[in-house]
Structures are given as structure tokens and as C-alpha cells.
Motif scaffolding. Structure first.
Motif, PDB file in Angstrom:
ATOM      1  N   THR A   1      -7.953 -39.164 -10.010  1.00 60.13           N
ATOM      2  CA  THR A   1      -8.571 -40.321  -9.378  1.00 60.13           C
ATOM      3  C   THR A   1      -9.647 -40.848 -10.306  1.00 60.13           C
ATOM      4  O   THR A   1     -10.219 -40.089 -11.111  1.00 60.13           O
ATOM      5  N   TYR A   2      -9.921 -42.156 -10.179  1.00 60.40           N
ATOM      6  CA  TYR A   2     -10.840 -42.807 -11.103  1.00 60.40           C
ATOM      7  C   TYR A   2     -11.751 -43.789 -10.383  1.00 60.40           C
ATOM      8  O   TYR A   2     -11.363 -44.440  -9.409  1.00 60.40           O
ATOM      9  N   TYR A   3     -12.950 -43.925 -10.917  1.00 58.15           N
ATOM     10  CA  TYR A   3     -13.875 -44.980 -10.553  1.00 58.15           C
ATOM     11  C   TYR A   3     -13.239 -46.299 -10.976  1.00 58.15           C
ATOM     12  O   TYR A   3     -12.656 -46.399 -12.065  1.00 58.15           O
ATOM     13  N   ASP A   4     -13.358 -47.299 -10.136  1.00 54.39           N
ATOM     14  CA  ASP A   4     -12.681 -48.564 -10.417  1.00 54.39           C
ATOM     15  C   ASP A   4     -13.036 -49.141 -11.784  1.00 54.39           C
ATOM     16  O   ASP A   4     -12.185 -49.721 -12.467  1.00 54.39           O
TER      17      ASP A   4
ATOM     18  N   LYS B   1     -10.826 -47.475 -14.419  1.00 57.25           N
ATOM     19  CA  LYS B   1      -9.391 -47.340 -14.158  1.00 57.25           C
ATOM     20  C   LYS B   1      -8.607 -48.161 -15.186  1.00 57.25           C
ATOM     21  O   LYS B   1      -8.939 -49.320 -15.453  1.00 57.25           O
TER      22      LYS B   1
END
Length: 115
Positions: free
Chosen positions: A58-61, A64
Motif C-alpha cells: 500500500t502507498y501514500y497517494d 503512488k
């Protein structure tokens, strides 16, 4: 004892890439999720990316599509590949693991993006 040691930071120009590494010891690495955080001067520490024990990411926007987190369980190491770096990515980057009840952090590695 638990140790997390980050490396790979440096000074790069906008658009360039860096790969950060975090070598860990003192616990069974393959069983735990790992995360990267960063802290820019004058700002609070913020989460950047995470990877579960099973490899889900998962990633911080804001990162991304530019950053990729990965892990090598044989090497007890988690990575953060950072491409298309921007000046706003400038920060100290930390890897972290939660081993209840504690959260463990490395010492951080400085990333500076500047022309």
C-alpha cells in the motif's frame, strides 16, 4: 535485540531515482509487516508505504506510481525504490516494524532532491 538499519539515501536531482534499504535483525522478519515513513524539516512524520508479511503493498497517494516497496525475506531486508523524485520528497526516511507492544524504528536515512 531488534535492529533496523536504513541505507541508500543521498542527494539527487529532480527526476532521478534512489533505492533505500532497511536491514533488520532480532526478530523473524518474514512474519511481520514493514513500513516506510518520512519526516521533512518542520513537518510531522508521515507514512509512505507498507508491505505485509505476504507481500501485499500500500502507498501514500503522493508517491503512488513512483515508489515501490518490496522485501527479501532471505536477506531480512525491505526496500523502497523511489523513481521520478521531486523536491517535496526531501526528508529523512525511516523503516519501522510493530512488534507488540512496541513500534521499532531505524535511525533514518536522508534523501535530498534538489537541482
Amino acid at each position: 535485540q531488534v535492529r533496523l538499519v536504513e541505507s541508500g539515501g543521498g542527494l539527487v536531482q529532480p527526476g532521478e531515482s534512489l533505492r533505500l534499504s532497511c536491514a533488520v535483525s532480532g526478530f523473524t522478519f518474514s512474519r511481520y509487516a514493514m513500513n516506510w515513513y518520512r519526516q521533512a524539516p518542520g513537518k510531522e512524520r508521515e507514512w509512505v508505504a507498507g508491505i505485509t508479511s505476504g507481500g501485499a503493498t500500500t502507498y501514500y497517494d503522493a508517491v503512488k506510481g513512483r515508489f515501490t516497496i518490496s522485501r527479501d525475506n532471505a536477506k531480512n531486508t525491505v526496500y523502497l525504490q523511489m523513481n521520478s523524485l521531486k523536491p517535496e520528497d526531501t526528508a529523512v526516511y525511516y523503516c519501522t516494524v510493530r512488534l507488540p507492544p512496541r513500534q521499532y524504528w531505524g535511525q533514518g536515512t536522508q534523501v535530498t532532491v534538489s537541482s
